[in-house]
Design a protein around this motif. Structure first.
Motif, mmCIF file in Angstrom:
data_model
loop_
_atom_site.group_PDB
_atom_site.id
_atom_site.type_symbol
_atom_site.label_atom_id
_atom_site.label_comp_id
_atom_site.label_asym_id
_atom_site.label_seq_id
_atom_site.Cartn_x
_atom_site.Cartn_y
_atom_site.Cartn_z
ATOM 1 N N ASN A 19 91.533 -49.335 65.226
ATOM 2 C CA ASN A 19 92.509 -49.803 64.245
ATOM 3 C C ASN A 19 93.889 -49.219 64.536
ATOM 4 N N VAL A 20 94.907 -50.050 64.414
ATOM 5 C CA VAL A 20 96.266 -49.581 64.668
ATOM 6 C C VAL A 20 96.717 -48.608 63.573
ATOM 7 N N HIS A 21 96.108 -48.697 62.391
ATOM 8 C CA HIS A 21 96.342 -47.712 61.320
ATOM 9 C C HIS A 21 95.099 -46.843 61.200
ATOM 10 N N GLU A 22 95.281 -45.543 61.370
ATOM 11 C CA GLU A 22 94.147 -44.617 61.324
ATOM 12 C C GLU A 22 94.570 -43.335 60.632
ATOM 13 N N GLY A 23 93.674 -42.794 59.800
ATOM 14 C CA GLY A 23 93.935 -41.497 59.179
ATOM 15 C C GLY A 23 93.208 -40.417 59.938
ATOM 16 N N PRO A 24 93.401 -39.159 59.504
ATOM 17 C CA PRO A 24 94.130 -38.740 58.302
ATOM 18 C C PRO A 24 95.597 -38.380 58.542
ATOM 19 N N ASN A 25 96.044 -38.319 59.792
ATOM 20 C CA ASN A 25 97.411 -37.902 60.082
ATOM 21 C C ASN A 25 98.410 -38.986 59.709
ATOM 22 N N ASN A 26 99.516 -38.566 59.110
ATOM 23 C CA ASN A 26 100.585 -39.495 58.744
ATOM 24 C C ASN A 26 101.858 -38.711 58.472
ATOM 25 N N PHE A 27 102.980 -39.421 58.454
ATOM 26 C CA PHE A 27 104.261 -38.840 58.048
ATOM 27 C C PHE A 27 104.688 -39.517 56.752
ATOM 28 N N TYR A 28 104.778 -38.760 55.668
ATOM 29 C CA TYR A 28 105.286 -39.297 54.412
ATOM 30 C C TYR A 28 105.709 -38.117 53.544
ATOM 31 N N TRP A 29 106.830 -38.261 52.860
ATOM 32 C CA TRP A 29 107.377 -37.135 52.091
ATOM 33 C C TRP A 29 106.504 -36.775 50.893
ATOM 34 N N ASN A 30 105.758 -37.760 50.366
ATOM 35 C CA ASN A 30 104.946 -37.520 49.179
ATOM 36 C C ASN A 30 103.550 -37.045 49.584
ATOM 37 N N PRO A 31 103.122 -35.851 49.141
ATOM 38 C CA PRO A 31 101.802 -35.328 49.541
ATOM 39 C C PRO A 31 100.612 -36.119 49.020
#
Length: 588
Positions: free
Chosen positions: A471-483
């Motif tokens: 999948n082109v979208h995979e967790g758990p790593n991400n960049f987002y200001w909201n925890p």
């Protein structure tokens, strides 16, 4: 037609004593993208975006979605009874708030328990004094000509591409099971199953997964899958790993018959609520260990992915050359943009399929973050302003995701300022150095600083994890200001996108995206430092860059990046393309 479907559903709801019916965007596996069989929300509302949910009562029909889809959703439901609920906007109630305002105590909330996670169902039960009816798929009862479940062939992913045997992955998972004193682990998420069993398929559009469930014991595995899909490599792998095959839909009855003395490890945040209720054993609720394991790419996966990015970079750069030349001669439709880009990718025999439907938005269409041109609705690109192209490919070696915004001709100074701000934001994250232990929110702030300096922002995450031939979208790593999206520590080997953007409705949209590989930097008395290596190899459009807005550090990073792009892509260019590549990677 949409209003007719709403009324048919309401008639069924009334017949079954249901006051409100909830329809999420999901399948039995909590997938982000789903196959046609599971597109109940799209069938009921006409809205085809990847995120959103419906709540239908006898009085109202509501669609919730996020900022990426406000424009698209509004157009999709135009003329229907549906009311658009713009998530996170002032004055717009959340689903919980809406339910509390519109349902009375002991009213009945209905949904198909197979498409709602155990965690969400638990939340419903704890939050509302309602009755629940979750054992029937009401949409399925009114859905005429519903598409069948996929029966497409799957294939075995050899170790030269996966880098690790299924037997080794199962051994690692069983170690985690022992740590939690569990002797059974139920896995229902399709990307986890594809990774564990080194199998890839075509059961979800642009997601190479296979509809299946896995029940892992200490000495065997029960895998629920359509056996007709499996190639000889898969079957041999199953045999070597003591995997017993069962029909896909038999998982519910199988779990009901488990010995009650088992201790079963599941992730309630992703397992569907009905599947969990079928398990008669003690439950251990922990994240699926395979989710983190597959997020940290091994050496073989990383080397393969680097080659995938060379192939993809060559394709997108050739497209850039074609686009810049052709737009001087004639107008080009957004549909032709997507088709031409795909044709360049298809020059590589290792391409499996696009990793998602290409977003090609010219002018105002670029402001719709997940815009899709159709045969009935598309724009013609002209030799002025911006074209945003977000695309990717799934190759045998890896998955790519790249966005470039191209200036097609003359544009105003304000647009160039916006473009340069996005580029500065992109560079800030790409060149970040940070101490081990940082997660998305702390790094996301680095990226948004050029926006925040100007009192600007963008209403989406800065980046998401990317699967390996997955999948082109995979967790758990991400960049987002909201925890709220999680606090995953960035580990060596994780691949995450860097994609800030800026969008002005009715005017223009800009986004720039590379994939970043997390690697170790120096280690000293302050700890282990980490940094990112850019995997994506394709020139940025330098034509709209305002050099005076760039710092010396940003200019140095940009020139170094373009030097690497030229070195790695030039062997695959003809003489004309080579001259253009020199121009596109010029120092500034």
């Amino acid at each position: 037609m949409i209003n007719e479907r709403i009324q048919k559903l309401r008639n069924l709801m009334k017949e079954k004593g249901i006051d409100a019916y909830y329809i999420p965007t999901s399948d039995f596996h909590n997938s982000e993208y789903v196959s046609d069989y599971f597109k109940a929300r799209a069938y009921m509302s006409g809205f085809k975006g990847s995120a959103g949910f419906l709540l239908i009562t006898q009085k109202e029909a509501c669609l919730w979605t996020d900022a990426r889809y406000f424009i698209i959703a509004a157009n999709a439901i135009k003329g229907s009874e549906f009311k658009l609920m713009k998530m996170n906007e002032p004055g717009v109630p959340t689903l919980d708030e809406y339910i509390k305002m519109n349902l009375n105590e002991n009213d009945t909330l209905g949904f198909d328990g197979r498409v709602v996670t155990a965690t969400q169902f638990k939340h419903f039960k704890e939050s509302f004094k309602l009755n629940f009816k979750c054992d029937e798929d009401l949409v399925g009862m009114i859905w005429e000509d519903r598409p069948a479940l996929s029966d497409k062939k799957a294939f075995f992913m050899e170790e030269q591409y996966s880098g690790k045997k299924t037997s080794e992955k199962l051994e690692d998972i069983r170690k985690v099971m022992k740590e939690h004193h569990a002797d059974v682990h139920v896995v229902s998420t399709l990307d986890d199953l594809a990774w564990i069993f080194n199998m890839r398929g075509d059961d979800v559009h642009s997601c190479p997964v296979v509809l299946s469930y896995g029940v892992i014991f200490m000495d065997k595995v029960a895998l629920f899958i359509n056996e007709k899909k499996c190639d000889e490599g898969m079957k041999k792998n199953f045999e070597e790993c003591h995997v017993e095959l069962y029909p896909y839909n038999d998982v519910y009855e199988y779990l009901k018959k488990l010995d009650k003395n088992h201790r079963v490890m599941v992730n309630e945040a992703v397992i569907n609520s009905y599947l969990l209720e079928c398990i008669p054993c003690e439950i251990v609720n922990v994240p699926n260990p395979s989710t983190m394991m597959k997020a940290i790419k091994n050496k073989v996966e990383i080397e393969n992915t680097k080659w995938a990015h060379i192939m993809d970079g060559v394709a997108v750069t050739k497209f850039m050359i074609w686009l810049k030349d052709e737009i001087k001669k004639r107008e080009i439709s957004e549909l032709e943009v997507s088709e031409k880009l795909l044709s360049f990718r298809e020059e590589w025999a290792d391409l499996i399929e696009p990793s998602f439907d290409t977003i090609a938005g010219y002018g105002p269409n670029g402001a719709s973050m997940h815009y899709t041109a159709t045969k009935d609705s598309y724009a013609m690109c002209r030799a002025k302003d911006f074209l945003l192209v977000d695309s990717g490919g799934t190759y045998k070696q890896g998955t790519t995701d790249i966005t470039r915004t191209f200036m097609l001709g003359e544009t105003c100074e304000a647009f160039k300022e916006d473009y340069t701000t996005v580029l500065r934001s992109h560079i800030a994250l790409a060149k970040a150095k940070f101490l081990y232990g940082c997660s998305g929110p702390s790094l996301d702030g680095i990226c948004r600083e050029p926006f925040w300096e100007r009192g600007m922002d963008f209403k989406h995450g800065t980046g998401h994890g990317v699967g390996h031939v997955l999948n082109v979208h995979e967790g758990p790593n991400n960049f987002y200001w909201n925890p709220s999206r999680g606090l995953c520590v960035f580990e060596e080997g994780m691949i995450t996108t860097d994609e800030p953007g800026y969008y002005v409705e009715g005017s223009h949209g800009i986004r720039i995206e590379n994939e970043l590989l997390c690697v170790k930097d120096i280690k000293n008395e302050y700890g282990q430092f980490m940094r990112f290596e850019s995997l994506t190899l394709c020139p940025y459009d330098l034509d709209p860059v305002l050099k005076n807005m760039l710092t010396n550090s940003e200019r140095l990073w940009l020139n170094n990046y373009h030097r690497e792009v030229f070195e790695k892509l030039s062997p695959y260019m003809n003489s004309y393309e080579l001259e253009k590549l020199k121009e596109y990677t010029r120092e500034i």
